[in-house]
Design an enzyme around this catalytic site. Structure first.
Site, PDB file in Angstrom:
ATOM      1  N   LYS A 191       0.893  -0.956  -0.057  1.00  8.93           N
ATOM      2  CA  LYS A 191       0.077  -0.164  -0.065  1.00  8.93           C
ATOM      3  C   LYS A 191       1.096   1.236   0.084  1.00  8.93           C
ATOM      4  CE  LYS A 191      -1.804   2.901   2.955  1.00  8.93           C
ATOM      5  NZ  LYS A 191      -1.646   4.145   2.215  1.00  8.93           N
TER       6      LYS A 191
ATOM      7  N   GLU B 169      -1.417   7.388  -0.398  1.00  8.90           N
ATOM      8  CA  GLU B 169      -2.288   7.834  -1.497  1.00  8.90           C
ATOM      9  C   GLU B 169      -1.965   8.940  -2.066  1.00  8.90           C
ATOM     10  OE1 GLU B 169      -6.077   9.451   0.086  1.00  8.90           O
ATOM     11  OE2 GLU B 169      -4.973  10.561   1.869  1.00  8.90           O
TER      12      GLU B 169
ATOM     13  N   GLY C 197       6.929   5.367   7.929  1.00  9.49           N
ATOM     14  CA  GLY C 197       5.848   6.455   7.836  1.00  9.49           C
ATOM     15  C   GLY C 197       6.298   7.292   9.344  1.00  9.49           C
ATOM     16  N   GLY C 198       5.373   7.992   9.614  1.00  9.41           N
ATOM     17  CA  GLY C 198       5.334   8.812  11.021  1.00  9.41           C
ATOM     18  C   GLY C 198       5.278   8.098  11.886  1.00  9.41           C
TER      19      GLY C 198
ATOM     20  N   GLY D  65       2.751   5.102  13.054  1.00  7.65           N
ATOM     21  CA  GLY D  65       3.669   3.750  13.469  1.00  7.65           C
ATOM     22  C   GLY D  65       3.013   3.098  14.671  1.00  7.65           C
TER      23      GLY D  65
ATOM     24  N   GLU E 219       9.730   1.604  10.366  1.00  5.87           N
ATOM     25  CA  GLU E 219      10.856   2.718   9.927  1.00  5.87           C
ATOM     26  C   GLU E 219      10.178   3.979  10.048  1.00  5.87           C
ATOM     27  OE1 GLU E 219      13.849   2.046   9.135  1.00  5.87           O
ATOM     28  OE2 GLU E 219      13.608   0.080   9.122  1.00  5.87           O
TER      29      GLU E 219
ATOM     30  N   CYS F  46      13.601  11.014   5.870  1.00  4.34           N
ATOM     31  CA  CYS F  46      13.505  10.522   7.163  1.00  4.34           C
ATOM     32  C   CYS F  46      14.787  10.855   7.958  1.00  4.34           C
ATOM     33  CB  CYS F  46      13.115   8.981   7.146  1.00  4.34           C
ATOM     34  SG  CYS F  46      14.071   8.152   6.439  1.00  4.34           S
TER      35      CYS F  46
ATOM     36  N   GLU G  23      10.152  16.270  14.471  1.00  2.00           N
ATOM     37  CA  GLU G  23      10.393  16.185  13.031  1.00  2.00           C
ATOM     38  C   GLU G  23       9.658  17.049  12.293  1.00  2.00           C
ATOM     39  OE1 GLU G  23       9.131  12.558  10.944  1.00  2.00           O
ATOM     40  OE2 GLU G  23      11.052  12.756   9.926  1.00  2.00           O
TER      41      GLU G  23
HETATM   42  P1  NDP Z   1       2.249   8.599   7.568  1.00  2.00           P
HETATM   43  O1  NDP Z   1       2.636   8.274   8.787  1.00  2.00           O
HETATM   44  O2  NDP Z   1       1.167   9.747   7.629  1.00  2.00           O
HETATM   45  O3  NDP Z   1       2.020   7.631   6.406  1.00  2.00           O
HETATM   46  C1  NDP Z   1       2.817   6.622   6.261  1.00  2.00           C
HETATM   47  C2  NDP Z   1       2.255   5.445   5.329  1.00  2.00           C
HETATM   48  O4  NDP Z   1       1.291   4.985   6.423  1.00  2.00           O
HETATM   49  C3  NDP Z   1       1.229   6.049   4.086  1.00  2.00           C
HETATM   50  O5  NDP Z   1       0.952   5.081   3.223  1.00  2.00           O
HETATM   51  C4  NDP Z   1      -0.168   6.147   4.999  1.00  2.00           C
HETATM   52  O6  NDP Z   1      -1.387   6.333   4.021  1.00  2.00           O
HETATM   53  C5  NDP Z   1      -0.180   5.153   5.855  1.00  2.00           C
HETATM   54  N1  NDP Z   1      -0.906   5.392   7.046  1.00  2.00           N
HETATM   55  C6  NDP Z   1      -1.255   6.709   7.647  1.00  2.00           C
HETATM   56  N2  NDP Z   1      -1.848   6.290   9.013  1.00  2.00           N
HETATM   57  C7  NDP Z   1      -2.109   4.895   8.988  1.00  2.00           C
HETATM   58  C8  NDP Z   1      -2.724   4.050   9.767  1.00  2.00           C
HETATM   59  N3  NDP Z   1      -3.200   4.616  11.072  1.00  2.00           N
HETATM   60  N4  NDP Z   1      -2.592   2.616   9.954  1.00  2.00           N
HETATM   61  C9  NDP Z   1      -1.919   2.217   8.791  1.00  2.00           C
HETATM   62  N5  NDP Z   1      -1.122   3.154   7.606  1.00  2.00           N
HETATM   63  C10 NDP Z   1      -1.558   4.543   7.855  1.00  2.00           C
HETATM   64  O7  NDP Z   1       3.706   9.486   6.983  1.00  2.00           O
HETATM   65  P2  NDP Z   1       3.905  10.259   6.007  1.00  2.00           P
HETATM   66  O8  NDP Z   1       3.561   9.662   4.539  1.00  2.00           O
HETATM   67  O9  NDP Z   1       3.462  11.519   6.232  1.00  2.00           O
HETATM   68  O10 NDP Z   1       5.558  10.345   5.819  1.00  2.00           O
HETATM   69  C11 NDP Z   1       6.448  10.806   6.598  1.00  2.00           C
HETATM   70  C12 NDP Z   1       7.008  10.173   7.896  1.00  2.00           C
HETATM   71  O11 NDP Z   1       7.775   8.783   7.220  1.00  2.00           O
HETATM   72  C13 NDP Z   1       8.157  11.058   8.185  1.00  2.00           C
HETATM   73  O12 NDP Z   1       7.939  10.817   9.513  1.00  2.00           O
HETATM   74  C14 NDP Z   1       9.178  10.149   7.932  1.00  2.00           C
HETATM   75  O13 NDP Z   1      10.315  10.312   8.979  1.00  2.00           O
HETATM   76  C15 NDP Z   1       8.755   8.750   7.744  1.00  2.00           C
HETATM   77  N6  NDP Z   1       9.889   8.045   6.899  1.00  2.00           N
HETATM   78  C16 NDP Z   1      10.626   7.133   7.556  1.00  2.00           C
HETATM   79  C17 NDP Z   1      11.609   6.586   6.718  1.00  2.00           C
HETATM   80  C18 NDP Z   1      12.539   5.514   7.404  1.00  2.00           C
HETATM   81  O14 NDP Z   1      13.155   4.959   6.651  1.00  2.00           O
HETATM   82  N7  NDP Z   1      12.590   5.605   8.820  1.00  2.00           N
HETATM   83  C19 NDP Z   1      11.689   6.764   5.219  1.00  2.00           C
HETATM   84  C20 NDP Z   1      10.626   7.652   4.629  1.00  2.00           C
HETATM   85  C21 NDP Z   1       9.801   8.512   5.419  1.00  2.00           C
HETATM   86  P3  NDP Z   1      -1.956   7.670   3.257  1.00  2.00           P
HETATM   87  O15 NDP Z   1      -0.685   8.586   3.065  1.00  2.00           O
HETATM   88  O16 NDP Z   1      -2.283   7.177   2.236  1.00  2.00           O
HETATM   89  O17 NDP Z   1      -2.951   8.195   4.173  1.00  2.00           O
END
Ligand code: NDP
Length: 467
Positions: free
Chosen positions: A151, A154, A204-205, A209, A226, A260, A361
């Site tokens: 996934k 979006e 993600g964030g 997470g 991550e 990140c 962040e």
């Molecule tokens: P988000 O946490 O908002 O989203 C990450 C992914 O998770 C997206 O596909 C999002 O879907 C999905 N998501 C959001 N909420 C949920 C949930 N409750 N349950 C399951 N999936 C969910 O992060 P961002 O996309 O805003 O990315 C930025 C963050 O990612 C930053 O904090 C960054 O540091 C981190 N990151 C970490 C990396 C690493 O390797 N450590 C690498 C790259 C980024 P959708 O967007 O479709 O709503």
């Protein structure tokens, strides 16, 4: 949507809960009854090699689509594509050698340590490196024999859909790779909670997470996280000013700070501090900001309106809390930049440890500077946030560089460099930057369960109990 203009690029259908469930069931069937997990590892490797070749041939197109959808300059998308291809080839070459071992012990059954696939893996990725993050997860998962539901965010689904297209008519049984498009609270949460999923790997964030980890508790599925960072860069005054500033620009403003591991917190020794701040601000003002497709562009727009307003909100908090705005801090909007989500490269000095801009962040082109006198003080500042993803030390004294880098509580550290990594090197963080490591042998191991298999060649009664 194109973040350089705000214009729609195309329409992508969103999967409802039924379609997410359908994708999970397809992956479940493919794992439980299909040939993929039982296919010899070298054959699976063949599919990954073929995919690498296909993506390499398609690299220009994929890089353009990535830039159109994510906003980053084309040279960054091209670099991502090189990493994508390298990652697929790395796991194709390494996995067959690593997946089985035998441990012969004299007088004992012949024992093997087998690495078996975990099962159905849900792979949830962020929008900053859409294709690269997908391949970082997919390559080891497939090499180990798992089936997957990917996934993407979006906001940036396009290159993940093209990846699925590239996989079509390779020798991959049905149901092994599924891509679902949908938002986090809908499709993402459904995957994390599904009882038919064995592992969720999330990038993600920290807030999302935590929700993923909680949702995964239902069937105690394996969880890899991550997450974000607030990575420190400790700059000692023995480092050449121009080198330190040049590396610093790359550390923080690459991909408009939406990285990140961005080195976004500069902790600078007192006798270099003022010159460093002055020169960093000068160089930041000269960065060419523009549409990613323009070859002259050095920094693109942020991914969308919501991300830009989050970053601006953090900038306002910095000003309110008394940080000194050295440069930037405002949207860029004239001429050809009028409709995109551009933001000036931003630099704060005079930052104190408790400030929000130091602790949180920001995920945008915003750097903060703190001042230190002793090495001990530098380390206290560097380790003084909830995160622990990455960090760096700039110093000509290599012994000191390594000493301080080792004392950083971070999963990745550089001495006199930034952002360099590769598929053979583990990636991930300490503290609230995540659980586990991706890439390298660690990334493959995380896609496996370990089985001890004992084979007694000449069975005979052992008479543990009286006959
Ligand atoms: P988000 O946490 O908002 O989203 C990450 C992914 O998770 C997206 O596909 C999002 O879907 C999905 N998501 C959001 N909420 C949920 C949930 N409750 N349950 C399951 N999936 C969910 O992060 P961002 O996309 O805003 O990315 C930025 C963050 O990612 C930053 O904090 C960054 O540091 C981190 N990151 C970490 C990396 C690493 O390797 N450590 C690498 C790259 C980024 P959708 O967007 O479709 O709503």
């Amino acid at each position: 949507m194109d973040p350089a203009t705000g214009d729609p690029l195309c329409t992508v259908s969103e999967c409802g809960p039924d379609q997410v469930e359908q994708a999970v069931r397809a992956a479940r069937r493919a794992f439980d009854h299909g040939p993929w997990p039982r296919t010899p590892a070298v054959r699976r490797a063949g599919v990954l090699f073929a995919l690498a070749e296909r993506l390499e041939a398609w690299a220009d197109h994929l890089a353009r689509v990535e830039t159109l959808n994510q906003g980053k300059p084309l040279r960054e998308s091209r670099a991502d594509l090189e990493e994508v291809v390298a990652c697929l080839r790395y796991y194709a070459g390494m996995a067959p050698r690593r997946l089985a071992r035998t441990a012969p012990r004299p007088g004992a059954p012949l024992a093997s340590v087998l690495r078996e696939p975990v099962g159905v893996c849900a792979l949830i990725t962020a929008w900053n490196y859409p294709l690269l993050l997908a391949v970082w997860k997919l390559a080891p998962a497939l090499a180990a024999g798992n089936t997957c539901v990917l996934k993407p965010s979006e906001l940036t689904p396009l290159t993940s859909l093209l990846l699925a297209e590239a996989l079509q008519d390779l020798d991959l049984p049905p149901g092994v790779v599924n891509v679902v498009i949908g938002d986090g609270p809908g499709a993402g949460r459904a995957l994390a909670a599904s009882p038919r999923v064995d592992k969720v790997s999330f990038t993600g964030g920290a807030a999302a997470g935590r929700q993923v980890a909680l949702a995964a508790l239902g069937n105690l599925k394996r969880v890899a996280l991550e997450l974000g960072g607030k990575s420190p860069v400790v700059v000692f005054s023995d480092q050449d000013l121009e080198t330190a500033v040049d590396l610093a620009l790359y550390a923080v403003y690459c991909n408009a700070g939406q990285v990140c591991s961005a080195g976004s917190r500069f902790i600078v020794q007192a006798d270099l501090h003022d010159a460093f701040v002055r020169r960093l601000a000068e160089r930041a003002r000269r960065i060419v900001v523009g549409p990613g497709l323009d070859p002259a562009t050095e920094m693109g727009p942020l991914v969308g309106a919501r991300q830009r307003s989050r970053v601006l909100d953090a900038v306002r908090a910095g000003v309110r809390e008394g940080a000194r705005l050295e440069t930037g801090g405002a949207p860029l909007g004239g001429g050809r930049l009028a409709r995109g989500f551009y933001l000036e490269p931003t630099l704060f000095s005079n930052c104190r440890p408790a400030m929000r801009v130091v602790q949180e962040e920001i995920f945008g082109p915003v750097a903060v500077v703190q001042k230190f006198t002793t090495e001990e003080e530098a380390l206290d500042l560097a380790n003084g946030t909830p995160y622990g993803l990455a960090g760096a030390v700039f110093s000509r004294d290599l012994a000191r560089g390594v000493r301080v880098a080792r004392a950083l509580r971070a999963g990745v550290a550089w001495v006199n460099g930034y952002h360099t990594t590769g598929p053979e090197l583990p990636w991930g963080g300490c503290k609230q930057s995540g659980w586990g490591r991706e890439l390298g042998t660690f990334g493959l191991d995380a896609c496996t369960e370990i089985k001890q298999l004992n084979l007694t060649l000449e069975p005979a009664p052992i008479r543990w109990f009286k006959p």
